[in-house]
Design an enzyme around this catalytic site. Structure first.
Site, PDB file in Angstrom:
ATOM      1  N   GLY A   2       0.763  -1.236   0.000  1.00  0.00           N
ATOM      2  CA  GLY A   2       0.000   0.000   0.000  1.00  0.00           C
ATOM      3  C   GLY A   2       0.793   1.284   0.000  1.00  0.00           C
ATOM      4  O   GLY A   2       1.689   1.519  -0.823  1.00  0.00           O
ATOM      5  N   ARG A  10      -8.179  -4.594   3.318  1.00  0.00           N
ATOM      6  CA  ARG A  10      -8.402  -5.460   4.486  1.00  0.00           C
ATOM      7  C   ARG A  10      -7.692  -6.805   4.308  1.00  0.00           C
ATOM      8  O   ARG A  10      -7.271  -7.418   5.286  1.00  0.00           O
ATOM      9  CB  ARG A  10      -9.903  -5.701   4.696  1.00  0.00           C
ATOM     10  CG  ARG A  10     -10.647  -4.530   5.326  1.00  0.00           C
ATOM     11  CD  ARG A  10     -12.056  -4.947   5.681  1.00  0.00           C
ATOM     12  NE  ARG A  10     -12.733  -3.931   6.493  1.00  0.00           N
ATOM     13  CZ  ARG A  10     -13.804  -4.180   7.245  1.00  0.00           C
ATOM     14  NH1 ARG A  10     -14.311  -5.399   7.280  1.00  0.00           N
ATOM     15  NH2 ARG A  10     -14.369  -3.224   7.938  1.00  0.00           N
ATOM     16  N   LYS A  13       6.853 -14.961  17.211  1.00  0.00           N
ATOM     17  CA  LYS A  13       6.872 -16.373  17.618  1.00  0.00           C
ATOM     18  C   LYS A  13       8.118 -17.063  17.073  1.00  0.00           C
ATOM     19  O   LYS A  13       8.737 -17.886  17.761  1.00  0.00           O
ATOM     20  CB  LYS A  13       5.615 -17.083  17.104  1.00  0.00           C
ATOM     21  CG  LYS A  13       5.622 -18.585  17.384  1.00  0.00           C
ATOM     22  CD  LYS A  13       4.333 -19.261  16.957  1.00  0.00           C
ATOM     23  CE  LYS A  13       4.396 -20.765  17.248  1.00  0.00           C
ATOM     24  NZ  LYS A  13       3.122 -21.456  16.945  1.00  0.00           N
ATOM     25  N   HIS A  20       1.202  14.010  52.306  1.00  0.00           N
ATOM     26  CA  HIS A  20       1.005  12.569  52.475  1.00  0.00           C
ATOM     27  C   HIS A  20      -0.418  12.141  52.147  1.00  0.00           C
ATOM     28  O   HIS A  20      -1.069  11.432  52.916  1.00  0.00           O
ATOM     29  CB  HIS A  20       1.399  12.139  53.887  1.00  0.00           C
ATOM     30  CG  HIS A  20       2.806  12.492  54.243  1.00  0.00           C
ATOM     31  ND1 HIS A  20       3.896  11.960  53.604  1.00  0.00           N
ATOM     32  CD2 HIS A  20       3.303  13.375  55.157  1.00  0.00           C
ATOM     33  CE1 HIS A  20       5.009  12.470  54.116  1.00  0.00           C
ATOM     34  NE2 HIS A  20       4.668  13.344  55.049  1.00  0.00           N
ATOM     35  N   ASN A  77     -10.583   6.699  59.164  1.00  0.00           N
ATOM     36  CA  ASN A  77     -11.751   7.486  59.534  1.00  0.00           C
ATOM     37  C   ASN A  77     -11.428   8.965  59.400  1.00  0.00           C
ATOM     38  O   ASN A  77     -10.362   9.404  59.785  1.00  0.00           O
ATOM     39  CB  ASN A  77     -12.162   7.183  60.970  1.00  0.00           C
ATOM     40  CG  ASN A  77     -12.802   5.821  61.120  1.00  0.00           C
ATOM     41  OD1 ASN A  77     -13.624   5.419  60.321  1.00  0.00           O
ATOM     42  ND2 ASN A  77     -12.406   5.095  62.169  1.00  0.00           N
TER      43      ASN A  77
END
Length: 542
Positions: free
Chosen positions: A36, A65, A139, A304, A446
């Site tokens: 391409g 494609r 691979k 912190h 808390n």
């Protein structure tokens, strides 16, 4: 064992550096196969190219494609060179080995990042042949060299020029990079398609004729699976290696999402100072999370991961004054975030104290010049800082696993509050309660926050019991606690926190409610004339 290169296949979307590479390969006597747009670029630049159709004996079809998905390509990549059976089959079928693959993929991430992208455009930018060639080559890296990153072009060329081969260790490193790359690519596609399904699900549920239909749909196992998929693969790109992690003996790095998220640390423009540390990044993110809660001028100081001072005002200078005065001791060495441009007057005050980082949408030229005189301060230009409107995933690792949840961006408006005491809060108290509620949401549980006049005056964070956090916040506030309001990130399990608040002069309280002993807290508040409202929502932060 090395790898000599006689044939190379080049097919790239990002053509940076590929022409120079192809010319070098041609000078080394390498036959170049291409497809391409890449083939067109090389041919027009004088590089001799063998077209992919000449190799496959089949035209490029279906708008490109289908072009490389062919035995003459994948056989040339996957054939084991020292296995006689493979060599015989290659000869019988006219398949020639391909020794070098140079491929990068359709720009899927860039495509979906466009604000006007269509679903069709996104689908067309899913590469099929490219990943297949990359994986085949990777691979078979015992015989094939594969390049997916322009940063690796020079090393491979250097080895070919000096020895005529690519070293085995290089081929293995490049193969590992390929599988990381294709995994990340597929992950982005999976995330995008999943999000499309969820958005379509939202549209469908909104169009239901009855709320019961929508609820049944939302409760279905299918939808649960979509929100929390059976497999989770996330991909991030490395921004930089960090000097160390939380402590000098821990290695660390900083990664960001491939799609830019505006006004976040990963997208900040650093205008001054040395590179950010691991702790800097964590604290800066915490400061930004808080300051984006506010529409009016706001300044947040963080130490912190907890706010040590938050202030709002008519100007950014006033907001900073309040944030500083909230805790002038803890702000030393802290992180400051502002949601308005830093002007010269505010910069003068910032320069009087030691700060690690100052973050803001921008800095005036005078402010920037002034702050840049401080060698060790880091200045970050964030762009517009505003609230997130859509939840996004937060990840927390545990040994052997990962926790995922939505970011807590829930907001509460005044008309959603439930007054549970005999006395309702005044308008001024209500305004301060909502201010304190925005802050306590970001304090480690808390959590207790005391506030007055658009300023935090006491913050109690991370204690093992709620009354302990309240005592810390009240001690910090001192005499300022008289006439202040108190916010709690979770319900009161008993009335002791209200007692402690009343003794300090707190006049109004905001908390989620929902304890089996809510009535005890309500009666205690009534006893002292304290107004208390329930949100029905908690904001645990661990």
């Amino acid at each position: 064992m090395g790898n000599s290169v006689k044939r190379a296949l080049i097919s790239v979307s990002d053509k940076t550096g590929v022409l120079e590479l192809a010319r070098e390969l041609e000078q080394l006597g390498v036959e170049i196969i291409s497809t391409g747009g890449t083939a067109k670029l090389l041919e027009e630049s004088g590089v001799k190219v063998t077209g992919i159709s000449e190799v496959t004996g089949f035209p490029e079809i279906m708008d490109g494609r289908v072009k490389t998905l062919h035995p003459n390509i994948h056989g040339g990549l996957l054939g084991v060179r020292d296995l006689s059976e493979h060599q015989q089959q290659m000869e019988e079928n006219g398949i020639k080995p391909i020794d070098l693959v140079i491929v990068n993929l359709y720009p899927f991430a860039e495509t979906i990042a466009k604000p006007d992208v269509t679903f069709k455009d996104a689908i067309e930018n899913i590469d099929i042949g490219g990943p297949s060639m990359l994986r085949s080559a990777a691979k078979n890296h015992a015989y094939v060299t594969v390049l997916v990153d322009q940063q690796d072009y020079a090393q491979v060329l250097s080895q070919l020029k000096h020895t005529g081969e690519v070293e085995a260790s290089t081929r293995q490193r490049l193969a590992a990079k390929v599988f990381r790359h294709t995994a990340a690519y597929d992950s982005m596609i999976g995330e995008y398609l999943t999000q499309q399904v969820l958005e379509q699900q939202d549209v469908t549920s909104q169009g239901m004729e009855s709320s019961s239909e929508a609820q049944n749909l939302a409760d279905s196992e299918l939808v649960k699976e979509q929100y929390h998929t059976e497999k989770l693969t996330v991909t991030f790109e490395k921004v930089q290696d960090l000097r160390y992690g939380e402590n000098p003996h821990q290695k660390a790095a900083f990664y960001r999402l491939p799609q830019a998220v505006p006004s976040t640390i990963s997208q900040a423009e650093q205008l001054h100072g040395k590179e950010l540390s691991y702790n800097n990044i964590n604290d800066a993110d915490a400061a930004l999370s808080i300051v984006r809660e506010f529409k009016q001028p706001a300044v947040v100081a963080v130490k912190h991961m907890n706010p040590c001072g938050v202030g709002i005002g008519a100007t950014i200078e006033e907001a900073f004054d309040k944030a500083y005065e909230a805790d002038p001791v803890s702000i030393f060495g802290g992180i400051v975030a502002a949601n308005r441009v830093i002007d010269e007057q505010t910069a003068l005050k910032l320069s009087d104290i030691f700060l690690e980082i100052v973050m803001a949408p921008d800095f005036t030229p005078e402010a920037l010049s002034l702050l840049q005189k401080k060698k060790n301060i880091r200045l970050l230009k964030m762009g517009e800082i505003s609230a997130f409107t859509e939840p996004f995933s937060r990840y927390q690792t545990v040994a052997g696993g990962l926790l995922v949840q939505d970011q807590d961006i829930l907001e509460i408006e005044a008309d959603q509050l439930q007054v549970v005491t005999e006395r309702a809060p005044s308008n001024e108290e209500l305004e301060q309660l909502l201010f304190a509620w925005k802050v306590v949401k970001h304090v480690k549980s808390n959590a207790i926050v005391l506030a007055k006049d658009g300023q935090t005056i006491g913050v109690g964070a991370g204690q093992m019991n709620r009354v302990g956090s309240a005592k810390i916040a009240i001690e910090q506030a001192g005499e300022k606690s008289k006439g202040s309001v108190l916010s709690s990130d979770a319900f009161f399990p008993m009335g002791d926190t209200v007692q402690t608040a009343a003794a300090a002069g707190v006049t109004a309280i905001i908390q989620p409610g929902g304890s089996i002993k809510d009535e005890e807290s309500i009666q205690e508040a009534n006893k002292h004339g304290i107004a208390m409202v329930f949100t029905g929502v908690r904001h645990f932060k661990h």
